[in-house]
Design a protein around this motif. Structure first.
Motif, short mmCIF file in Angstrom:
data_model
loop_
_atom_site.label_atom_id
_atom_site.label_comp_id
_atom_site.label_asym_id
_atom_site.label_seq_id
_atom_site.Cartn_x
_atom_site.Cartn_y
_atom_site.Cartn_z
N ILE A 1 0.48 14.03 -12.40
CA ILE A 1 0.11 14.19 -13.89
C ILE A 1 -1.23 14.78 -14.15
O ILE A 1 -1.37 15.62 -14.97
CB ILE A 1 -0.01 12.61 -14.40
CG1 ILE A 1 1.42 11.90 -14.17
CG2 ILE A 1 -0.48 12.69 -15.85
CD1 ILE A 1 1.21 10.48 -14.38
N VAL B 1 -6.73 -2.19 3.18
CA VAL B 1 -6.26 -1.02 2.81
C VAL B 1 -5.65 -1.11 1.25
O VAL B 1 -5.90 -0.23 0.64
CB VAL B 1 -4.67 -0.75 3.71
CG1 VAL B 1 -3.95 0.31 3.23
CG2 VAL B 1 -5.18 -0.86 5.13
N VAL B 2 -5.16 -2.21 0.80
CA VAL B 2 -4.88 -2.24 -0.36
C VAL B 2 -5.96 -1.98 -1.27
O VAL B 2 -5.99 -1.43 -2.51
CB VAL B 2 -4.11 -3.57 -0.85
CG1 VAL B 2 -3.62 -3.53 -2.16
CG2 VAL B 2 -3.00 -3.68 0.23
N LEU C 1 1.99 2.06 -3.54
CA LEU C 1 0.75 2.17 -4.27
C LEU C 1 0.22 3.73 -3.89
O LEU C 1 -0.43 4.29 -4.78
CB LEU C 1 -0.37 1.25 -4.27
CG LEU C 1 -0.25 -0.15 -4.98
CD1 LEU C 1 -1.19 -0.82 -4.31
CD2 LEU C 1 -0.16 -0.07 -6.33
N LEU D 1 -2.48 8.12 -17.73
CA LEU D 1 -3.80 8.06 -16.76
C LEU D 1 -4.37 6.86 -16.90
O LEU D 1 -4.81 6.42 -16.29
CB LEU D 1 -4.47 9.45 -16.89
CG LEU D 1 -4.01 10.75 -16.19
CD1 LEU D 1 -4.84 12.05 -16.57
CD2 LEU D 1 -3.79 10.66 -14.89
N VAL E 1 -6.51 1.37 -1.57
CA VAL E 1 -5.83 2.32 -2.35
C VAL E 1 -5.97 1.95 -4.01
O VAL E 1 -5.87 3.09 -4.55
CB VAL E 1 -4.28 2.03 -1.88
CG1 VAL E 1 -3.38 2.59 -2.94
CG2 VAL E 1 -4.12 2.40 -0.46
N VAL F 1 2.21 5.63 -6.13
CA VAL F 1 1.60 6.07 -7.50
C VAL F 1 0.70 6.82 -7.50
O VAL F 1 0.33 7.60 -8.52
CB VAL F 1 1.28 4.42 -7.96
CG1 VAL F 1 0.68 4.63 -9.38
CG2 VAL F 1 2.30 3.67 -7.83
N LEU F 2 -0.28 6.78 -6.51
CA LEU F 2 -1.47 7.62 -6.30
C LEU F 2 -1.15 9.27 -6.34
O LEU F 2 -1.57 10.08 -7.16
CB LEU F 2 -2.12 7.52 -4.89
CG LEU F 2 -3.67 7.94 -4.92
CD1 LEU F 2 -4.49 7.16 -6.00
CD2 LEU F 2 -4.03 7.46 -3.38
N PRO G 1 0.95 -1.21 0.00
CA PRO G 1 0.00 0.01 0.07
C PRO G 1 0.96 1.30 0.01
O PRO G 1 0.40 2.37 -0.83
CB PRO G 1 -0.82 0.01 1.35
CG PRO G 1 -0.41 -1.29 2.09
CD PRO G 1 0.53 -2.04 1.07
N LEU H 1 -9.25 8.25 -9.05
CA LEU H 1 -8.36 9.52 -9.21
C LEU H 1 -7.98 9.69 -10.97
O LEU H 1 -8.15 10.72 -11.26
CB LEU H 1 -7.23 9.48 -8.44
CG LEU H 1 -6.64 10.91 -8.07
CD1 LEU H 1 -7.69 11.70 -7.31
CD2 LEU H 1 -5.57 10.92 -7.45
N LEU I 1 1.72 10.28 -7.82
CA LEU I 1 2.16 10.32 -9.21
C LEU I 1 1.02 10.89 -10.17
O LEU I 1 1.07 11.68 -10.86
CB LEU I 1 3.05 9.18 -9.74
CG LEU I 1 3.31 9.32 -11.23
CD1 LEU I 1 4.65 10.28 -11.22
CD2 LEU I 1 3.83 8.08 -11.65
N VAL I 2 -0.13 10.05 -9.80
CA VAL I 2 -1.24 10.22 -10.66
C VAL I 2 -1.53 11.66 -10.41
O VAL I 2 -2.21 12.55 -11.45
CB VAL I 2 -2.38 9.13 -10.49
CG1 VAL I 2 -3.81 9.51 -10.97
CG2 VAL I 2 -2.10 7.75 -10.96
N GLY I 3 -1.68 12.06 -9.18
CA GLY I 3 -2.35 13.24 -8.55
C GLY I 3 -1.30 14.28 -9.57
O GLY I 3 -1.89 15.50 -10.17
N LEU J 1 -6.90 4.77 -6.75
CA LEU J 1 -6.08 4.91 -7.97
C LEU J 1 -6.84 4.87 -9.43
O LEU J 1 -6.68 5.70 -10.17
CB LEU J 1 -4.85 3.69 -8.02
CG LEU J 1 -3.73 3.80 -9.00
CD1 LEU J 1 -2.94 5.16 -8.65
CD2 LEU J 1 -2.93 2.65 -8.82
#
Lengths: 210, 488
Positions: free
Chosen positions: A157, B132-133, A147, B114, B136, A150-151, A144, B143, A153-155, B140
């Motif tokens: 981009i 949790v995973v 990840l 994206l 997330v 990565v979240l 997590p 978003l 990174l998406v924000g 992902l």
């Protein structure tokens, strides 16, 4: 004693949260949000989670909210105009919220729920909150954690894709183009027939006016 | 506390995800150095990444579940097959949407990165066995989708759709998270297997868990777009660029299925009695309101949105059955619906051109006279969605209804059939408009050969799967059997 402190902080937290959405001035709303973060941090402190409490204040109050306040002050938006419909829906929304809250309280305090009172932790001296958290994040919660990165990174981009625009009046020049310029691109020789000298009477008229 | 070792990390199990993430970062960097004229290089790289991810998934397929990352990630047949479905869905979106994106200035590097990040989120959702995973992964996906909806930033409709999607999505995430925290309170664990074990041993606080389930089901309802949490769906489908509507309407539905299976069927199996009744209400309302409202639509994208709501009702009915047959039927429904929806949105995009959006039902008038081939493809999609025999939609619905009747829930089956009959009206209306009316628009249809070829294969698949549904259904049933009922 701890109980009294908890209820004081919790009450202030709830009040501040309510004011965030009801304050008319957006700057006041942002400041109330800061107040609620401080109270949240204090509650964490009561649970001896000092690292979380400090990082909440450093990250949210110190960085995010200050930036947010800047943005709010820079923008010239009439927020009251934007939320014209807000007060119209408050009674209905309030009734729904109160009914839901009462229902939730009734369920959670029911005998069958068997929820024991919260036990405050009591760590021995020298217990390091940050160390335990770090060990968990970098070992057990490795996936997590990655990840979440990565979240972010998406924000990033997304923010760039949605806001970056090429400016029209930019003075940017390309050095490669500058070097490759030839004489013929800049200078144009025009052959013109020889002309007679203009007569000297024209400037005389100007003198008279001056 | 667990000490992490290489064997408990076992990262090889997640090779497809790791490859996808690395390739996404590489494309992100390469794209920066490409001029607009060479943007097709990123496009080809993205497609190559997707194909390679698909190959890795096939190569790593194993019937026995494999755990990784300290038991937070599992590669089992349910995850692998649904991930394959998602990869196919994303490939279809990129192939159909290329011309559409170029004409609208959406053919940018961010579209590819994206989209790949959204796919990564979906794959994590399908494989995660820790709350949790799971959360997330969902964030992902969400978003990336919010940003993709707003990608056409000069269009006020897209921006409005993105804002609505964002705010309601955030609310749904909050509800889901609150529910998960209650489950944590009731069982003292976030691990799917531990939670189900504790519930089976009667060590969980029942009232608190059911209280949490209410919030979890509400959050899932928002994300799926089930009535009464469906208000965002039509506006988002309509306001987003069609390319993105297709992405929202196809692959994430498979991810949502796997997500629901992990939470409800695996972790909270012991409380099936409680969540079944909640899902039943959502399913019946979705079927009724989705189908009835779709009749009134003149915009085909809005019509598809309401039809998606009704299809999600069917999907929920299958999960609601809570039997191996019901789960398998719902899995089959999710996979085939993904293919059908992809083709439907694909045709809208291929009929659109620069400055013209073929999103009104009137734009399909006399399509048969303009292009018999496109009309035939749309006919297959509409028949499949309506559930007319020989096409795959029929067998998907049949499998769900069989599962319901097997449980003795005949009244639910009757409602489902009645609503399908009502739904057939608006699908057949499109067929009528295409074949029995005169065209009002004479412009030539400029669709690329690649997209046409893929669309033909896609629609042929709807027909072939409809004639021979057994092999896919058996494969999915076996996959679920190994995923849900093998003790780890």
């Amino acid at each position: 004693m701890i109980e009294v402190i908890f209820y004081v902080f919790a009450a202030v937290l709830l009040f501040a949260g309510l004011r965030v959405i009801t304050a008319k001035n957006p700057v006041h709303a942002a400041l109330y949000l800061v107040l609620s973060f401080f109270n949240g941090a204090a509650l964490w402190m009561l649970m001896q989670a000092e690292f979380l409490a400090v990082s909440l204040i450093v990250v949210y109050v110190g960085a995010v909210m200050v930036l947010f306040l800047f943005v709010v002050m820079m923008l010239d938006i009439n927020f009251e105009e934007l939320r014209k419909g807000f007060w119209k829906y408050v009674p209905v929304a309030g009734v729904v919220a109160v009914v839901m809250a009462v229902e939730m309280v009734l369920i959670l305090t029911h005998r069958a729920a068997q929820i024991e009172g919260a036990q405050l932790v009591n760590h021995p001296a020298g217990y390091n909150n940050a160390k335990v958290l770090g060990q968990l994040i970098y070992t057990e919660y490795f996936l997590p954690f990655q990840l979440a990165a990565v979240l972010l990174l998406v924000g990033m981009i997304a923010a760039i894709a949605l806001t970056l625009r090429k400016r029209k009046n930019t003075k940017y020049i390309n050095p490669a183009d500058q070097i490759q310029v030839k004489r013929n691109d800049r200078v144009k020789i025009v052959s013109m027939p020889a002309e007679e000298r203009p007569s000297v009477e024209a400037p005389k008229a100007d003198d008279g006016q001056a | 506390m667990n000490i992490m070792t290489w064997s408990s990390l076992n990262a090889g199990v997640a090779t497809p995800e790791i490859f996808l993430l690395c390739a996404t970062c590489a494309i992100l960097l390469i794209d920066v150095f490409l001029s607009d004229a060479k943007r097709h290089i990123s496009y080809v790289l993205t497609l190559a990444t997707l194909v390679a991810t698909g190959c890795l998934l096939v190569a790593g397929y194993s019937l026995q579940p494999l755990l990784a990352f300290n038991g937070m990630f599992v590669a089992d047949p349910l995850a692998s097959l649904s991930k394959l479905g998602m990869v196919v869905g994303v490939i279809l979106m990129l192939v159909y949407g290329r011309g559409y994106a170029v004409a609208r200035g959406l053919f940018r590097g961010e579209l590819f990165t994206l989209t790949l990040c959204a796919l990564l989120g979906m794959m994590v959702m399908a494989s995660a066995v820790n709350f949790v995973v799971l959360y997330v992964g969902l964030e992902l996906l969400s978003l990336s989708l919010y940003a993709l909806v707003a990608l056409q930033r000069d269009s006020s409709r897209s921006t409005e759709a993105a804002m609505k999607y964002f705010i309601l999505g955030a609310l749904a995430s909050g509800l889901l998270l609150y529910g998960m925290s209650m489950i944590y309170g009731a069982t003292q664990s976030l691990d799917v297997f531990v939670i189900s074990q504790k519930i089976a041993n009667d060590e969980a606080n029942r009232l608190l868990a059911v209280f949490g389930i209410v919030f979890i089901v509400t959050g899932l309802g928002f994300k799926l777009g089930a009535v009464p949490f469906h208000m965002w769906a039509p506006d988002v489908y309509d306001g987003a660029p069609t390319l993105i509507s297709q992405l929202i309407g196809s692959a994430p539905k498979v991810a949502a299925f796997a997500f629901i299976m992990r939470i409800l069927a695996q972790a909270l199996e012991g409380f099936a009695f409680d969540w079944r009744s909640m899902l039943m209400v959502l399913a019946v309302l979705s079927l009724v309101i989705g189908n009835l409202t779709a009749i009134a639509q003149v915009n085909i994208k809005r019509m598809f949105a309401y039809s998606t709501i009704s299809h999600m009702g069917f999907l929920l009915l299958g999960i609601m059955a809570a039997t191996p047959g019901g789960y398998a039927a719902a899995f089959f429904y999710a996979m085939t619906y993904m293919l059908t929806a992809a083709a439907g949105f694909g045709i809208i995009m291929l009929l659109s051109r620069e400055g013209f959006e073929a999103d009104q039902i009137a734009d399909f008038r006399g399509l048969n006279k303009r292009s018999p081939w496109f009309a035939a493809m749309m006919l297959i999609v509409m028949f499949s969605m309506a559930g007319i025999p020989v096409f795959v939609g029929f067998f998907a619905k049949l499998a769900i209804i069989q599962a319901l009747v097997g449980l003795g829930l005949v009244w639910l089956a009757v409602i489902a059939v009645l609503m399908s009959v009502i739904g057939a009206f608006y699908y057949l209306r499109i067929v009528k408009v295409m074949y029995f009316e005169d065209p009002t628009d004479a412009a030539p249809i400029a669709a690329g050969t690649d997209a046409k070829l893929v669309l033909s294969v896609n629609c042929l698949l709807l027909l072939v799967l409809g004639m021979m549904p057994d092999r896919l259904l058996t494969a999915l049933t076996t996959a679920l059997q190994f995923s849900l009922h093998t003790g780890l």
